[in-house]
Design a protein around this motif. Structure first.
Motif, PDB file in Angstrom:
ATOM      1  N   CYS A 101       9.255  -4.130   1.098  1.00  0.00           N
ATOM      2  CA  CYS A 101       9.159  -2.661   1.036  1.00  0.00           C
ATOM      3  C   CYS A 101       8.457  -2.100   2.262  1.00  0.00           C
ATOM      4  CB  CYS A 101       8.368  -2.218  -0.195  1.00  0.00           C
ATOM      5  SG  CYS A 101       8.992  -2.836  -1.751  1.00  0.00           S
ATOM      6  N   TYR A 120      16.470   6.171  12.333  1.00  0.00           N
ATOM      7  CA  TYR A 120      16.004   5.466  11.128  1.00  0.00           C
ATOM      8  C   TYR A 120      17.145   4.632  10.522  1.00  0.00           C
ATOM      9  CZ  TYR A 120      14.761   5.033   6.130  1.00  0.00           C
ATOM     10  OH  TYR A 120      14.535   4.571   4.847  1.00  0.00           O
ATOM     11  N   TYR A 169       4.392   3.706  -1.242  1.00  0.00           N
ATOM     12  CA  TYR A 169       4.827   4.374  -2.471  1.00  0.00           C
ATOM     13  C   TYR A 169       5.583   3.412  -3.409  1.00  0.00           C
ATOM     14  CZ  TYR A 169       7.586   7.447  -5.458  1.00  0.00           C
ATOM     15  OH  TYR A 169       8.187   8.027  -6.540  1.00  0.00           O
ATOM     16  N   ILE A 170       6.627   2.775  -2.905  1.00  0.00           N
ATOM     17  CA  ILE A 170       7.433   1.890  -3.766  1.00  0.00           C
ATOM     18  C   ILE A 170       6.697   0.574  -4.014  1.00  0.00           C
ATOM     19  CG2 ILE A 170       9.569   0.547  -3.907  1.00  0.00           C
ATOM     20  CD1 ILE A 170      11.012   2.764  -2.422  1.00  0.00           C
ATOM     21  N   ARG A 176      -0.946  -2.267   7.902  1.00  0.00           N
ATOM     22  CA  ARG A 176      -1.937  -2.275   8.974  1.00  0.00           C
ATOM     23  C   ARG A 176      -3.193  -1.510   8.595  1.00  0.00           C
ATOM     24  NH1 ARG A 176       2.909  -0.578  12.782  1.00  0.00           N
ATOM     25  NH2 ARG A 176       3.237   0.571  10.857  1.00  0.00           N
ATOM     26  N   SER A 177      -3.079  -0.625   7.589  1.00  0.00           N
ATOM     27  CA  SER A 177      -4.282   0.132   7.213  1.00  0.00           C
ATOM     28  C   SER A 177      -5.210  -0.672   6.297  1.00  0.00           C
ATOM     29  CB  SER A 177      -3.890   1.469   6.580  1.00  0.00           C
ATOM     30  OG  SER A 177      -2.857   1.289   5.658  1.00  0.00           O
ATOM     31  N   SER A 227       0.837  -1.213   0.000  1.00  0.00           N
ATOM     32  CA  SER A 227       0.000   0.000   0.000  1.00  0.00           C
ATOM     33  C   SER A 227       0.864   1.252   0.000  1.00  0.00           C
ATOM     34  CB  SER A 227      -0.916   0.001   1.235  1.00  0.00           C
ATOM     35  OG  SER A 227      -0.133  -0.163   2.403  1.00  0.00           O
ATOM     36  N   LYS A 253      17.530   0.430  10.168  1.00  0.00           N
ATOM     37  CA  LYS A 253      17.687  -0.266   8.890  1.00  0.00           C
ATOM     38  C   LYS A 253      19.003  -1.073   8.896  1.00  0.00           C
ATOM     39  CE  LYS A 253      15.046   0.541   5.604  1.00  0.00           C
ATOM     40  NZ  LYS A 253      13.747  -0.093   5.218  1.00  0.00           N
ATOM     41  N   VAL A 312      13.862   7.606  -4.025  1.00  0.00           N
ATOM     42  CA  VAL A 312      13.263   7.051  -5.236  1.00  0.00           C
ATOM     43  C   VAL A 312      12.160   8.031  -5.660  1.00  0.00           C
ATOM     44  CG1 VAL A 312      12.015   5.081  -6.165  1.00  0.00           C
ATOM     45  CG2 VAL A 312      13.779   4.725  -4.445  1.00  0.00           C
ATOM     46  N   ASP A 322      -0.331  -6.852  10.167  1.00  0.00           N
ATOM     47  CA  ASP A 322       0.877  -6.378  10.834  1.00  0.00           C
ATOM     48  C   ASP A 322       1.976  -7.433  10.715  1.00  0.00           C
ATOM     49  OD1 ASP A 322       2.823  -5.418  12.446  1.00  0.00           O
ATOM     50  OD2 ASP A 322       1.539  -5.114  14.201  1.00  0.00           O
ATOM     51  N   LEU A 323       2.980  -7.132   9.917  1.00  0.00           N
ATOM     52  CA  LEU A 323       4.057  -8.113   9.679  1.00  0.00           C
ATOM     53  C   LEU A 323       4.982  -8.276  10.881  1.00  0.00           C
ATOM     54  CD1 LEU A 323       4.921  -7.163   5.980  1.00  0.00           C
ATOM     55  CD2 LEU A 323       4.027  -9.374   6.747  1.00  0.00           C
ATOM     56  N   LYS A 359       9.770   5.045   7.256  1.00  0.00           N
ATOM     57  CA  LYS A 359      10.866   5.902   6.767  1.00  0.00           C
ATOM     58  C   LYS A 359      10.720   7.337   7.279  1.00  0.00           C
ATOM     59  CE  LYS A 359       8.399   7.315   2.689  1.00  0.00           C
ATOM     60  NZ  LYS A 359       8.181   7.408   1.297  1.00  0.00           N
TER      61      LYS A 359
HETATM   62  N1  LIG Z   1      10.861   6.127  -0.818  1.00  0.00           N
HETATM   63  C1  LIG Z   1      12.169   6.278  -0.860  1.00  0.00           C
HETATM   64  O1  LIG Z   1      12.684   7.205  -1.504  1.00  0.00           O
HETATM   65  C2  LIG Z   1      13.072   5.315  -0.142  1.00  0.00           C
HETATM   66  C3  LIG Z   1      14.468   5.506  -0.201  1.00  0.00           C
HETATM   67  C4  LIG Z   1      15.306   4.605   0.462  1.00  0.00           C
HETATM   68  C5  LIG Z   1      14.751   3.526   1.144  1.00  0.00           C
HETATM   69  N2  LIG Z   1      13.402   3.386   1.201  1.00  0.00           N
HETATM   70  C6  LIG Z   1      12.846   2.259   1.956  1.00  0.00           C
HETATM   71  O2  LIG Z   1      11.903   1.596   1.136  1.00  0.00           O
HETATM   72  C7  LIG Z   1      10.811   1.148   1.901  1.00  0.00           C
HETATM   73  C8  LIG Z   1       9.518   1.553   1.208  1.00  0.00           C
HETATM   74  O3  LIG Z   1       9.476   2.964   1.051  1.00  0.00           O
HETATM   75  P1  LIG Z   1       8.119   3.688   0.660  1.00  0.00           P
HETATM   76  O4  LIG Z   1       8.503   5.032   0.188  1.00  0.00           O
HETATM   77  O5  LIG Z   1       7.299   2.817  -0.218  1.00  0.00           O
HETATM   78  O6  LIG Z   1       7.425   3.802   2.111  1.00  0.00           O
HETATM   79  P2  LIG Z   1       5.889   4.046   2.451  1.00  0.00           P
HETATM   80  O7  LIG Z   1       5.176   4.685   1.326  1.00  0.00           O
HETATM   81  O8  LIG Z   1       5.889   4.756   3.773  1.00  0.00           O
HETATM   82  O9  LIG Z   1       5.299   2.595   2.634  1.00  0.00           O
HETATM   83  C9  LIG Z   1       5.582   1.813   3.759  1.00  0.00           C
HETATM   84  C10 LIG Z   1       4.713   0.581   3.727  1.00  0.00           C
HETATM   85  O10 LIG Z   1       5.052  -0.244   4.853  1.00  0.00           O
HETATM   86  C11 LIG Z   1       3.836  -0.733   5.422  1.00  0.00           C
HETATM   87  N3  LIG Z   1       4.057  -1.083   6.826  1.00  0.00           N
HETATM   88  C12 LIG Z   1       4.593  -0.314   7.790  1.00  0.00           C
HETATM   89  N4  LIG Z   1       4.593  -0.983   8.956  1.00  0.00           N
HETATM   90  C13 LIG Z   1       4.052  -2.211   8.697  1.00  0.00           C
HETATM   91  C14 LIG Z   1       3.771  -3.358   9.497  1.00  0.00           C
HETATM   92  N5  LIG Z   1       4.064  -3.411  10.801  1.00  0.00           N
HETATM   93  N6  LIG Z   1       3.218  -4.439   8.901  1.00  0.00           N
HETATM   94  C15 LIG Z   1       2.915  -4.426   7.583  1.00  0.00           C
HETATM   95  N7  LIG Z   1       3.167  -3.375   6.775  1.00  0.00           N
HETATM   96  C16 LIG Z   1       3.709  -2.278   7.339  1.00  0.00           C
HETATM   97  C17 LIG Z   1       2.877   0.433   5.247  1.00  0.00           C
HETATM   98  O11 LIG Z   1       1.528   0.006   5.365  1.00  0.00           O
HETATM   99  P3  LIG Z   1       0.547   0.620   6.487  1.00  0.00           P
HETATM  100  O12 LIG Z   1       0.815   2.085   6.550  1.00  0.00           O
HETATM  101  O13 LIG Z   1      -0.802   0.277   5.975  1.00  0.00           O
HETATM  102  O14 LIG Z   1       0.892  -0.087   7.761  1.00  0.00           O
HETATM  103  C18 LIG Z   1       3.218   0.870   3.822  1.00  0.00           C
HETATM  104  O15 LIG Z   1       2.554   0.041   2.892  1.00  0.00           O
HETATM  105  C19 LIG Z   1      10.948   1.751   3.301  1.00  0.00           C
HETATM  106  O16 LIG Z   1      11.282   0.714   4.168  1.00  0.00           O
HETATM  107  C20 LIG Z   1      12.099   2.722   3.199  1.00  0.00           C
HETATM  108  O17 LIG Z   1      12.939   2.603   4.317  1.00  0.00           O
HETATM  109  C21 LIG Z   1      12.543   4.250   0.572  1.00  0.00           C
END
Ligand SMILES: NC(=O)c1ccc[n+]([C@@H]2O[C@H](COP(=O)([O-])OP(=O)(O)OC[C@H]3O[C@@H](n4cnc5c(N)ncnc54)[C@H](OP(=O)(O)O)[C@@H]3O)[C@@H](O)[C@H]2O)c1
Length: 281
Positions: A68, A132, A13-14, A36-37, A11, A136, A158, A45-46, A72
């Protein structure tokens, strides 16, 4: 025979982009794991053993997990250390323990470095300064010790036009507002479709270990100027005078040359990526 991929954070961004992109690839059966949403069939909840066990019981262990899911929110996590460990490290432990034979692809970050030097190679020793980054890095260390089949993919910001920074720039410019950007904060932003290409190659080659998938190193000002250029925006709407006031984290850029080359590709160029992004509309 098609291989099964779980995409966690489906759900987010990536994750949501990867679900669509891999679904168009006939070789794969994609199972999106929401958070979780609760937006997808498989949401939960993973960090909960029960939820992960349920996933494995109903679907079997997948061939590949692209992890993913995570938290963050760098600023918020600074005062929420425990939550950082739960969201960014415990989930990894759970999934690896309960699906041990899957090729585990962990999306990590440039924040594992201290940001004092920049252009970090895969061989550089991490030294995270943020909560953070520490959480990681904890997950990375767990994978290195306990998984025989893991790829740690460190990436920088990204982006596509909906990512926070470009979206903010485009929105301000649409109202003819000048945006002040840091000239001395460096990173290596990567266009989302290029990230997909890199991950597809990692899966294809079963490329294990630590991989850097970043784009070209640039400052925030350079990114804004290049975006303005492709969008036909006057450069006068980019204020280049802003700079960091203290000796803070200023250069988290990644040198991803070796990783892209080992995957049969070259580091994506920023101008080219922005042109591609703009041409899609
Ligand atoms: N975006 C970037 O530019 C970037 C750059 C470097 C690294 N990253 C890494 O890439 C990953 C993905 O980034 P993103 O931008 O896609 O982040 P995001 O949009 O915040 O998405 C995070 C996802 O993780 C899920 N999540 C969080 N806690 C969870 C739990 N306990 N159980 C199950 N699902 C859970 C969220 O779902 P719910 O909210 O529904 O729980 C959401 O779907 C992150 O870990 C980040 O550290 C991202």
């Amino acid at each position: 025979m098609s291989r099964t991929i779980w995409v966690t954070g489906a759900s987010g961004y990536i994750g949501s982009y990867l679900v669509d992109a891999f679904s168009n690839n006939k070789g794969f059966h994609i199972i999106p794991i929401g958070g979780r949403s609760g937006h997808s069939n498989w949401s939960g909840d993973l960090t909960s053993d029960d939820f992960v066990c349920q996933l494995v019981t109903r679907n079997g262990i997948p061939d590949i997990i692209i992890h993913c899911a995570g938290n963050k929110n760098v600023k918020w996590l600074e005062s929420n250390n425990k939550q950082a460990r739960t969201d960014n490290a415990e989930m990894v432990v759970n999934l690896c323990r309960l699906a041990p034979t899957a090729h585990f692809i962990f999306i990590s970050t440039d924040h594992v470095f201290d940001g004092m030097q920049g252009f970090y190679k895969e061989s550089h020793r991490p030294n995270p300064h943020t909560v953070y980054g520490k959480s990681k890095y904890l997950a990375e260390r767990y994978l290195r010790r306990h998984s025989k089949k893991a790829t740690i993919v460190r990436t920088s910001a990204v982006f596509d036009r909906y990512a926070a920074f470009p979206a903010m720039l485009l929105s301000a410019w649409s109202e003819n507002k000048v945006v002040s950007c840091f000239s001395d904060v460096f990173y290596s932003p990567l266009y989302l479709p290029c990230f997909y290409d890199g991950l597809a190659a990692i899966i294809d080659k079963v490329h294990l270990g630590t991989v850097h998938l970043g784009g070209e190193r640039c400052s925030r000002v350079e990114f804004a100027q290049k975006l303005a250029n492709v969008a036909g925006i006057s450069s006068s709407l980019v204020d280049t005078s802003r700079s960091l006031s203290s000796n803070d984290i200023y250069d988290l850029s990644l040198d991803s040359t070796a990783s892209w080359n080992s995957l049969g590709m070259t580091t994506p160029q920023l101008s080219r990526s922005l042109l591609d992004m703009w041409s899609i509309g």
